[in-house]
Design a protein around this motif. Structure first.
Motif, PDB file in Angstrom:
ATOM      1  N   PHE A  42      28.025  43.474  65.305  1.00  0.00           N
ATOM      2  CA  PHE A  42      26.956  43.575  64.322  1.00  0.00           C
ATOM      3  C   PHE A  42      26.456  41.932  63.861  1.00  0.00           C
ATOM      4  O   PHE A  42      27.288  41.114  64.052  1.00  0.00           O
ATOM      5  CB  PHE A  42      27.132  44.262  63.201  1.00  0.00           C
ATOM      6  N   PRO A  43      25.159  41.818  63.597  1.00  0.00           N
ATOM      7  CA  PRO A  43      24.921  40.397  63.034  1.00  0.00           C
ATOM      8  C   PRO A  43      25.714  39.973  61.981  1.00  0.00           C
ATOM      9  O   PRO A  43      25.931  40.958  60.922  1.00  0.00           O
ATOM     10  CB  PRO A  43      23.341  40.633  62.783  1.00  0.00           C
ATOM     11  N   PRO A  44      25.899  38.891  61.609  1.00  0.00           N
ATOM     12  CA  PRO A  44      26.799  38.549  60.282  1.00  0.00           C
ATOM     13  C   PRO A  44      26.595  38.901  58.913  1.00  0.00           C
ATOM     14  O   PRO A  44      27.222  39.211  58.017  1.00  0.00           O
ATOM     15  CB  PRO A  44      27.059  37.083  60.448  1.00  0.00           C
ATOM     16  N   GLU A  45      25.091  39.009  58.908  1.00  0.00           N
ATOM     17  CA  GLU A  45      24.629  39.509  57.697  1.00  0.00           C
ATOM     18  C   GLU A  45      24.658  41.060  57.478  1.00  0.00           C
ATOM     19  O   GLU A  45      24.576  41.476  56.252  1.00  0.00           O
ATOM     20  CB  GLU A  45      23.058  39.035  57.464  1.00  0.00           C
ATOM     21  N   ASP A  46      24.755  41.732  58.354  1.00  0.00           N
ATOM     22  CA  ASP A  46      24.930  43.213  58.126  1.00  0.00           C
ATOM     23  C   ASP A  46      26.071  43.646  57.262  1.00  0.00           C
ATOM     24  O   ASP A  46      27.403  43.161  57.782  1.00  0.00           O
ATOM     25  CB  ASP A  46      24.795  43.996  59.470  1.00  0.00           C
ATOM     26  N   ARG A  47      25.978  44.566  56.524  1.00  0.00           N
ATOM     27  CA  ARG A  47      27.224  45.414  55.834  1.00  0.00           C
ATOM     28  C   ARG A  47      27.422  46.617  56.157  1.00  0.00           C
ATOM     29  O   ARG A  47      28.300  47.138  55.857  1.00  0.00           O
ATOM     30  CB  ARG A  47      26.855  45.262  54.214  1.00  0.00           C
ATOM     31  N   SER A  48      26.403  47.276  56.637  1.00  0.00           N
ATOM     32  CA  SER A  48      26.454  48.796  57.366  1.00  0.00           C
ATOM     33  C   SER A  48      25.689  48.744  58.466  1.00  0.00           C
ATOM     34  O   SER A  48      24.588  48.297  58.604  1.00  0.00           O
ATOM     35  CB  SER A  48      26.217  49.819  55.966  1.00  0.00           C
ATOM     36  N   ASP A  49      25.835  49.976  59.094  1.00  0.00           N
ATOM     37  CA  ASP A  49      24.948  50.393  60.204  1.00  0.00           C
ATOM     38  C   ASP A  49      24.208  51.655  59.851  1.00  0.00           C
ATOM     39  O   ASP A  49      23.387  52.081  60.828  1.00  0.00           O
ATOM     40  CB  ASP A  49      25.514  50.681  61.906  1.00  0.00           C
ATOM     41  N   GLN A  50      24.255  51.902  58.726  1.00  0.00           N
ATOM     42  CA  GLN A  50      23.479  53.180  58.314  1.00  0.00           C
ATOM     43  C   GLN A  50      21.989  52.808  58.114  1.00  0.00           C
ATOM     44  O   GLN A  50      21.557  51.712  57.759  1.00  0.00           O
ATOM     45  CB  GLN A  50      23.847  53.624  56.687  1.00  0.00           C
ATOM     46  N   ALA A  51      21.429  53.603  58.441  1.00  0.00           N
ATOM     47  CA  ALA A  51      19.793  53.691  58.524  1.00  0.00           C
ATOM     48  C   ALA A  51      19.288  53.619  56.946  1.00  0.00           C
ATOM     49  O   ALA A  51      20.179  54.140  56.258  1.00  0.00           O
ATOM     50  CB  ALA A  51      18.984  54.724  59.432  1.00  0.00           C
ATOM     51  N   GLU A  52      18.336  52.832  56.519  1.00  0.00           N
ATOM     52  CA  GLU A  52      17.983  52.641  55.255  1.00  0.00           C
ATOM     53  C   GLU A  52      17.762  54.035  54.506  1.00  0.00           C
ATOM     54  O   GLU A  52      18.027  54.268  53.380  1.00  0.00           O
ATOM     55  CB  GLU A  52      16.656  51.638  55.069  1.00  0.00           C
ATOM     56  N   HIS A  53      16.991  54.867  55.267  1.00  0.00           N
ATOM     57  CA  HIS A  53      16.930  56.105  54.640  1.00  0.00           C
ATOM     58  C   HIS A  53      18.096  56.947  54.437  1.00  0.00           C
ATOM     59  O   HIS A  53      18.071  57.723  53.376  1.00  0.00           O
ATOM     60  CB  HIS A  53      15.638  57.009  55.434  1.00  0.00           C
ATOM     61  N   THR A  84      26.890  67.494  38.443  1.00  0.00           N
ATOM     62  CA  THR A  84      27.088  68.711  38.703  1.00  0.00           C
ATOM     63  C   THR A  84      28.706  69.158  39.040  1.00  0.00           C
ATOM     64  O   THR A  84      29.398  68.276  39.248  1.00  0.00           O
ATOM     65  CB  THR A  84      26.154  69.087  39.780  1.00  0.00           C
ATOM     66  N   ARG A  85      28.645  70.616  38.741  1.00  0.00           N
ATOM     67  CA  ARG A  85      30.058  70.994  38.862  1.00  0.00           C
ATOM     68  C   ARG A  85      30.088  72.245  39.753  1.00  0.00           C
ATOM     69  O   ARG A  85      28.946  72.787  40.064  1.00  0.00           O
ATOM     70  CB  ARG A  85      30.607  71.240  37.631  1.00  0.00           C
ATOM     71  N   GLN A  86      31.380  72.858  39.931  1.00  0.00           N
ATOM     72  CA  GLN A  86      31.356  73.862  40.490  1.00  0.00           C
ATOM     73  C   GLN A  86      30.752  73.996  42.262  1.00  0.00           C
ATOM     74  O   GLN A  86      31.140  73.016  42.920  1.00  0.00           O
ATOM     75  CB  GLN A  86      30.800  75.214  39.881  1.00  0.00           C
ATOM     76  N   GLU A  87      30.101  74.939  42.460  1.00  0.00           N
ATOM     77  CA  GLU A  87      29.550  75.327  43.921  1.00  0.00           C
ATOM     78  C   GLU A  87      28.450  74.054  44.044  1.00  0.00           C
ATOM     79  O   GLU A  87      28.158  73.768  45.194  1.00  0.00           O
ATOM     80  CB  GLU A  87      29.221  76.441  44.075  1.00  0.00           C
ATOM     81  N   VAL A  88      27.835  73.584  43.256  1.00  0.00           N
ATOM     82  CA  VAL A  88      26.444  72.578  43.425  1.00  0.00           C
ATOM     83  C   VAL A  88      26.768  71.603  44.137  1.00  0.00           C
ATOM     84  O   VAL A  88      25.931  71.305  45.142  1.00  0.00           O
ATOM     85  CB  VAL A  88      25.925  72.381  42.063  1.00  0.00           C
ATOM     86  N   PRO A  89      27.770  70.726  43.871  1.00  0.00           N
ATOM     87  CA  PRO A  89      27.896  69.470  44.779  1.00  0.00           C
ATOM     88  C   PRO A  89      27.987  69.748  46.173  1.00  0.00           C
ATOM     89  O   PRO A  89      27.461  68.730  46.957  1.00  0.00           O
ATOM     90  CB  PRO A  89      29.105  68.919  44.342  1.00  0.00           C
ATOM     91  N   HIS A  90      28.815  70.633  46.679  1.00  0.00           N
ATOM     92  CA  HIS A  90      28.549  70.847  47.966  1.00  0.00           C
ATOM     93  C   HIS A  90      27.448  71.517  48.761  1.00  0.00           C
ATOM     94  O   HIS A  90      27.472  71.515  50.011  1.00  0.00           O
ATOM     95  CB  HIS A  90      30.195  71.875  48.437  1.00  0.00           C
ATOM     96  N   ALA A  91      26.693  72.091  47.826  1.00  0.00           N
ATOM     97  CA  ALA A  91      25.810  72.880  48.328  1.00  0.00           C
ATOM     98  C   ALA A  91      24.446  72.077  48.215  1.00  0.00           C
ATOM     99  O   ALA A  91      23.347  72.439  48.666  1.00  0.00           O
ATOM    100  CB  ALA A  91      25.400  74.130  47.460  1.00  0.00           C
ATOM    101  N   VAL A  92      24.672  70.692  48.022  1.00  0.00           N
ATOM    102  CA  VAL A  92      23.546  69.722  47.880  1.00  0.00           C
ATOM    103  C   VAL A  92      23.528  68.658  48.802  1.00  0.00           C
ATOM    104  O   VAL A  92      24.491  68.003  49.095  1.00  0.00           O
ATOM    105  CB  VAL A  92      23.552  68.966  46.521  1.00  0.00           C
ATOM    106  N   GLU A  93      22.327  68.489  49.536  1.00  0.00           N
ATOM    107  CA  GLU A  93      22.109  67.368  50.294  1.00  0.00           C
ATOM    108  C   GLU A  93      20.692  66.925  49.926  1.00  0.00           C
ATOM    109  O   GLU A  93      19.871  67.444  49.326  1.00  0.00           O
ATOM    110  CB  GLU A  93      21.938  67.754  51.876  1.00  0.00           C
ATOM    111  N   VAL A  94      20.667  65.282  50.244  1.00  0.00           N
ATOM    112  CA  VAL A  94      19.334  64.881  49.871  1.00  0.00           C
ATOM    113  C   VAL A  94      18.537  63.968  51.081  1.00  0.00           C
ATOM    114  O   VAL A  94      19.359  63.378  51.972  1.00  0.00           O
ATOM    115  CB  VAL A  94      19.560  63.411  48.944  1.00  0.00           C
ATOM    116  N   GLU A  95      17.483  64.402  51.227  1.00  0.00           N
ATOM    117  CA  GLU A  95      16.715  63.685  52.391  1.00  0.00           C
ATOM    118  C   GLU A  95      15.660  62.783  51.828  1.00  0.00           C
ATOM    119  O   GLU A  95      14.858  62.987  50.879  1.00  0.00           O
ATOM    120  CB  GLU A  95      16.006  64.942  53.302  1.00  0.00           C
ATOM    121  N   VAL A  96      15.322  61.552  52.241  1.00  0.00           N
ATOM    122  CA  VAL A  96      14.451  60.650  51.920  1.00  0.00           C
ATOM    123  C   VAL A  96      13.568  60.674  53.123  1.00  0.00           C
ATOM    124  O   VAL A  96      13.765  60.520  54.321  1.00  0.00           O
ATOM    125  CB  VAL A  96      14.963  59.176  51.822  1.00  0.00           C
ATOM    126  N   GLY A  97      12.281  61.128  52.827  1.00  0.00           N
ATOM    127  CA  GLY A  97      11.279  61.112  53.799  1.00  0.00           C
ATOM    128  C   GLY A  97      10.297  60.096  53.844  1.00  0.00           C
ATOM    129  O   GLY A  97       9.598  59.894  54.839  1.00  0.00           O
TER     130      GLY A  97
END
Length: 299
Positions: free
Chosen positions: A181-192, A207-220
């Motif tokens: 990777f280029p020396p300035e890169d810290r990760s290969d993750q896409a920005e979104h 959040t607690r209980q079942e909620v954390p595992h049931a949540v995903e976030v999408e940046v559109g």
């Protein structure tokens, strides 16, 4: 690969351990930047996140594996396949153990998995700052008894104790070759993907209980609206109406708190003011939707 002096070293080190042993914290500490979200909830990491640490003489690429677990659905099947793939392709493995909890069945399972992989293994015993010297010594001996590692390092990922010594040893294990990777890169993750993870981190913290595992976030959408203002549109996906109600909270207080905290994290990452448009949407059984998992970057 990128061009570099023939004397440089570069390679991939997989980071394996039970949930909540501090893999993400250690990844961020080694890289020197936030590339993996941190939470006290098990199974926080869903992606094999690559953190990149580059010095003039080496490039260490850390792969923070999703927590090793028995697959329960399409999501966890993907996570487990990624674990197996990364183990095949890595140059070394770093197994992380929680000094507070000691060695448990999960650690022994991971040790057996690493014994079967054709790569050298190092163990780091984390969170020693929370333990007495006697307790630390007991866990270090138990780690040695696993008979999987060439070296064992006591560390505190959050406090930094022992981290540099560990990094120096990992760098010495890398094969000679040019950088990936280029020396300035810290990760290969896409920005979104990175921005979505920063938002999800704030959901996990509140959040607690079942909620954390049931949540995903999408940046559109990520759009520069003004010279000093970035517009980010994000959707928090949940599986049921009751989870949506919990995430929004009475009078919208929960989602506002999540949005405010997430906006600050996005501004820190992007280096500019951010307008975060955060909504909640029910997407039943999103964890079994192959196309959606592809879009979310969960390979």
């Amino acid at each position: 690969m990128l061009g570099a002096d023939a004397r440089t070293r570069s390679g991939f080190v997989v980071l394996a351990g039970r949930p909540n042993v501090g893999k993400s914290t250690l990844t961020n500490a080694i890289v020197g930047a936030k590339v993996a979200i941190v939470s006290d909830k098990p199974q926080t990491t869903r992606r094999a996140i690559r953190g990149v640490r580059t010095t003039p003489d080496h490039q260490l690429v850390l792969v923070d594996l999703p927590g090793v677990q028995r697959p329960r659905d399409v999501l966890t099947e993907r996570m487990q396949r990624r674990v197996e793939s990364e183990l095949r392709d890595a140059d070394a493995a770093l197994m992380l153990i929680n000094a507070e909890q000691g060695i448990g069945p999960g650690d022994r399972f991971i040790a057996q998995l690493l014994k079967q992989a054709p790569l050298p293994v190092v163990i780091a015993v984390n969170k020693i700052d929370r333990c007495s010297k006697h307790q630390t010594a007991i866990v270090l001996q138990a780690a040695a008894d696993l008979d999987v590692a060439e070296e064992i390092f006591p560390i505190s990922a959050s406090g930094g104790q022992g981290v540099q010594t560990l990094v120096d040893h990992l760098a010495s294990m890398l094969p000679e070759g040019p950088f990936f990777f280029p020396p300035e890169d810290r990760s290969d993750q896409a920005e979104h993907v990175l921005l979505a993870e920063l938002v999800r981190e704030q959901v996990l913290r509140r959040t607690r209980q079942e909620v954390p595992h049931a949540v995903e976030v999408e940046v559109g959408e990520i759009e520069q609206r003004d010279d000093d203002l970035m517009y980010v549109r994000a959707v928090a996906l949940v599986e049921t109406d009751s989870q949506k109600g919990i995430l929004i909270g009475a009078g919208g207080r929960m989602i506002r708190a999540i949005g405010t905290a997430a906006r600050r994290e996005l501004e820190r990452e992007l280096g500019t003011r951010v307008h975060l448009d955060l909504t909640v949407r029910v997407r039943k059984s999103w964890r079994t939707d192959e196309r959606l998992l592809d879009r979310l970057g969960i390979e």
